[in-house]
Design a protein around this motif. Structure first.
Motif, mmCIF file in Angstrom:
data_model
loop_
_atom_site.group_PDB
_atom_site.id
_atom_site.type_symbol
_atom_site.label_atom_id
_atom_site.label_comp_id
_atom_site.label_asym_id
_atom_site.label_seq_id
_atom_site.Cartn_x
_atom_site.Cartn_y
_atom_site.Cartn_z
ATOM 1 N N ASN A 8 54.308 77.163 60.492
ATOM 2 C CA ASN A 8 53.594 76.890 59.507
ATOM 3 C C ASN A 8 51.975 76.261 60.095
ATOM 4 O OD1 ASN A 8 53.502 74.296 59.939
ATOM 5 N ND2 ASN A 8 55.761 74.509 59.081
ATOM 6 N N ASN A 9 51.347 76.360 58.956
ATOM 7 C CA ASN A 9 49.284 75.638 59.462
ATOM 8 C C ASN A 9 49.523 74.535 58.642
ATOM 9 O OD1 ASN A 9 49.247 77.180 57.219
ATOM 10 N ND2 ASN A 9 47.407 77.505 57.423
ATOM 11 N N TRP A 10 50.344 73.808 57.456
ATOM 12 C CA TRP A 10 50.461 72.224 56.881
ATOM 13 C C TRP A 10 49.612 71.418 57.590
ATOM 14 C CZ3 TRP A 10 56.233 72.452 56.843
ATOM 15 C CH2 TRP A 10 56.969 73.317 55.923
ATOM 16 N N PHE A 11 49.572 71.372 59.159
ATOM 17 C CA PHE A 11 48.911 70.443 59.640
ATOM 18 C C PHE A 11 47.420 70.578 59.853
ATOM 19 C CE2 PHE A 11 46.527 67.805 63.330
ATOM 20 C CZ PHE A 11 47.127 66.667 63.218
ATOM 21 N N ASP A 12 47.005 71.950 60.426
ATOM 22 C CA ASP A 12 45.615 72.022 60.428
ATOM 23 C C ASP A 12 45.033 72.328 59.167
ATOM 24 O OD1 ASP A 12 45.653 72.340 63.087
ATOM 25 O OD2 ASP A 12 45.866 74.523 63.429
ATOM 26 N N ALA A 13 45.726 72.671 57.661
ATOM 27 C CA ALA A 13 44.947 73.321 56.475
ATOM 28 C C ALA A 13 45.388 71.789 56.203
ATOM 29 C CB ALA A 13 46.091 74.586 56.118
ATOM 30 N N LEU A 14 45.684 70.769 56.547
ATOM 31 C CA LEU A 14 45.271 69.740 55.293
ATOM 32 C C LEU A 14 45.344 68.301 56.352
ATOM 33 C CD1 LEU A 14 48.986 70.110 53.248
ATOM 34 C CD2 LEU A 14 46.502 70.842 52.659
ATOM 35 N N ALA A 15 45.478 68.162 57.465
ATOM 36 C CA ALA A 15 44.773 67.104 57.793
ATOM 37 C C ALA A 15 43.814 67.401 59.020
ATOM 38 C CB ALA A 15 46.303 66.324 58.595
ATOM 39 N N LYS A 16 44.322 67.959 60.078
ATOM 40 C CA LYS A 16 43.117 67.847 60.728
ATOM 41 C C LYS A 16 42.111 67.666 61.251
ATOM 42 C CE LYS A 16 42.648 71.196 65.115
ATOM 43 N NZ LYS A 16 41.098 70.959 65.304
ATOM 44 N N GLY A 17 41.397 68.596 59.964
ATOM 45 C CA GLY A 17 39.455 67.958 59.742
ATOM 46 C C GLY A 17 39.509 66.813 59.654
ATOM 47 N N LEU A 200 42.273 63.264 49.357
ATOM 48 C CA LEU A 200 43.209 62.687 48.733
ATOM 49 C C LEU A 200 44.180 63.313 48.816
ATOM 50 C CD1 LEU A 200 43.346 60.683 45.288
ATOM 51 C CD2 LEU A 200 43.162 59.803 48.059
ATOM 52 N N TYR A 201 44.764 64.716 50.159
ATOM 53 C CA TYR A 201 46.242 64.529 50.325
ATOM 54 C C TYR A 201 46.964 63.944 50.961
ATOM 55 C CZ TYR A 201 49.854 68.268 50.525
ATOM 56 O OH TYR A 201 51.458 69.267 50.967
ATOM 57 N N GLN A 202 46.188 63.347 52.269
ATOM 58 C CA GLN A 202 47.021 62.360 52.791
ATOM 59 C C GLN A 202 45.827 61.050 51.831
ATOM 60 O OE1 GLN A 202 46.571 63.763 57.010
ATOM 61 N NE2 GLN A 202 48.571 64.328 56.575
ATOM 62 N N LEU A 203 46.387 59.062 51.936
ATOM 63 C CA LEU A 203 45.896 58.416 52.503
ATOM 64 C C LEU A 203 46.172 57.648 53.381
ATOM 65 C CD1 LEU A 203 44.932 56.856 49.625
ATOM 66 C CD2 LEU A 203 47.652 55.179 49.920
ATOM 67 N N TYR A 204 45.129 56.691 53.548
ATOM 68 C CA TYR A 204 44.981 55.966 54.895
ATOM 69 C C TYR A 204 44.461 54.870 54.582
ATOM 70 C CZ TYR A 204 44.501 61.018 57.214
ATOM 71 O OH TYR A 204 44.029 62.036 57.210
ATOM 72 N N VAL A 205 45.108 53.968 55.296
ATOM 73 C CA VAL A 205 45.239 52.442 55.275
ATOM 74 C C VAL A 205 44.636 51.781 55.934
ATOM 75 C CG1 VAL A 205 46.149 52.112 52.329
ATOM 76 C CG2 VAL A 205 46.837 51.501 55.436
ATOM 77 N N ARG A 206 43.929 50.766 56.578
ATOM 78 C CA ARG A 206 43.292 49.747 57.392
ATOM 79 C C ARG A 206 44.117 48.634 57.536
ATOM 80 N NH1 ARG A 206 38.709 50.090 58.259
ATOM 81 N NH2 ARG A 206 38.788 52.349 60.264
ATOM 82 N N LYS A 207 45.135 48.085 57.644
ATOM 83 C CA LYS A 207 45.495 46.732 58.024
ATOM 84 C C LYS A 207 44.537 45.622 58.506
ATOM 85 C CE LYS A 207 49.916 44.038 59.719
ATOM 86 N NZ LYS A 207 50.794 44.344 59.765
ATOM 87 N N LEU A 208 44.327 45.413 57.599
ATOM 88 C CA LEU A 208 43.123 43.689 57.748
ATOM 89 C C LEU A 208 44.140 42.295 58.396
ATOM 90 C CD1 LEU A 208 41.339 43.730 54.740
ATOM 91 C CD2 LEU A 208 41.095 44.547 56.777
ATOM 92 N N SER A 209 45.567 42.733 57.948
ATOM 93 C CA SER A 209 46.042 41.090 58.010
ATOM 94 C C SER A 209 47.625 41.145 57.675
ATOM 95 C CB SER A 209 45.446 39.382 58.067
ATOM 96 O OG SER A 209 45.772 39.923 55.437
ATOM 97 N N ASP A 210 48.653 40.208 58.440
ATOM 98 C CA ASP A 210 50.123 40.451 58.270
ATOM 99 C C ASP A 210 50.223 39.817 56.805
ATOM 100 O OD1 ASP A 210 51.539 41.665 60.632
ATOM 101 O OD2 ASP A 210 50.266 39.519 61.145
#
Length: 210
Positions: A8-17, A200-210
C-alpha cells in the motif's frame, strides 16, 4: 536490485509530504515507532536520516493486527506475511547505511514495550515518537502517555489516523477511533506541549516540559 516490498502507499499519500519538511528541521536521532506494519515509515526514517547522522530506531508491533483486522473487509490480512515484509524492508534499508542505523524490534503490546523502555532508563531520551498502533481509544491514550514520558523536551510526538474512524454497521464508535484519546491527551497536557501546524490526518505536538 532488491527493492522494498510494500502493498500500500498509505505513508506516501498521507504523511510523507509533512515529514519531508519536518525532518529537514527536526532531524531526530532517537526514535520510537509504535505500529510498524510493513515498515514504510521506518524505512523512510532510515533513508532520510541515516545519511545525515547515526540513528537509533525502536519499532514496536505485535504483528497480530488490530480489532479491525479481525472482522469486516480487512479480516483476510495475512499478518505473518506483513511481518515478513517488515523484516525484509527494514533490513534492506539499514544495510544501505552500515553502522548508521541501530534498529531494535520489540514484538509485543505497546504498553508493555514502552513501560520496559522507561524501566530501562529511557525516560526523556527520544527525539521523536510516532504513534500508529492500535486504533482503540484506550490503547491510543496509553501510547500517548507512555510515549510522552519517553520523549525529551523539544521532541515531537506524531499521532497517525487522527481523523480515522472504523465504519461499523451501527455507525462510528468513539471508543474505536484515535481522535477522542488524542484530544483528551492534548487537553490534559496543554501546558506541557504545543500543537504544530500540519494537515489534520496526522496530529503533531512538540513537548515543552515534563
Amino acid at each position: 536490485m532488491t527493492s522494498y516490498q510494500f502493498t500500500n502507499n498509505w505513508f506516501d499519500a498521507l504523511a510523507k509530504g509533512v515529514w519531508d519538511q519536518m525532518m529537514t528541521h527536526h532531524a531526530p536521532a532517537r526514535i520510537v515507532e509504535i505500529g510498524s506494519y510493513e515498515g514504510a515509515s521506518a524505512c523512510y526514517l532510515i533513508d532520510r536520516l541515516a545519511p545525515r547522522h547515526p540513528i537509533e530506531l525502536h519499532c514496536i508491533d505485535t504483528w497480530a493486527g488490530g480489532i479491525e483486522h479481525q472482522a469486516g473487509g480487512v479480516a483476510q490480512t495475512d499478518m505473518s506475511a506483513v511481518e515478513s515484509r517488515f523484516h525484509h524492508n527494514v533490513t534492506l534499508a539499514a544495510d544501505k547505511y552500515p553502522g548508521r542505523a541501530q534498529l531494535t524490534v520489540h514484538k509485543g503490546y505497546s504498553d508493555e514495550c514502552l513501560a520496559r523502555l522507561i524501566a530501562a532508563g529511557k525516560k526523556g531520551y527520544f527525539d521523536f515518537v510516532y504513534v500508529d498502533g492500535s486504533h482503540q481509544a484506550s490503547d491510543v491514550l496509553a501510547d500517548a502517555v507512555l510515549g510522552f514520558k519517553l520523549l525529551k523536551a523539544g521532541g515531537i510526538i506524531a499521532f497517525d489516523d487522527y481523523l480515522w474512524a472504523e465504519q461499523l454497521p451501527s455507525g462510528k464508535d468513539p471508543l474505536r477511533c484515535p481522535k477522542p484519546a488524542i484530544d483528551a491527551f492534548v487537553n490534559l497536557n496543554f501546558r506541557k506541549l504545543e500543537v504544530l501546524s500540519a494537515p489534520l490526518y496526522q496530529l503533531y505536538v512538540r513537548k515543552l516540559s515534563d
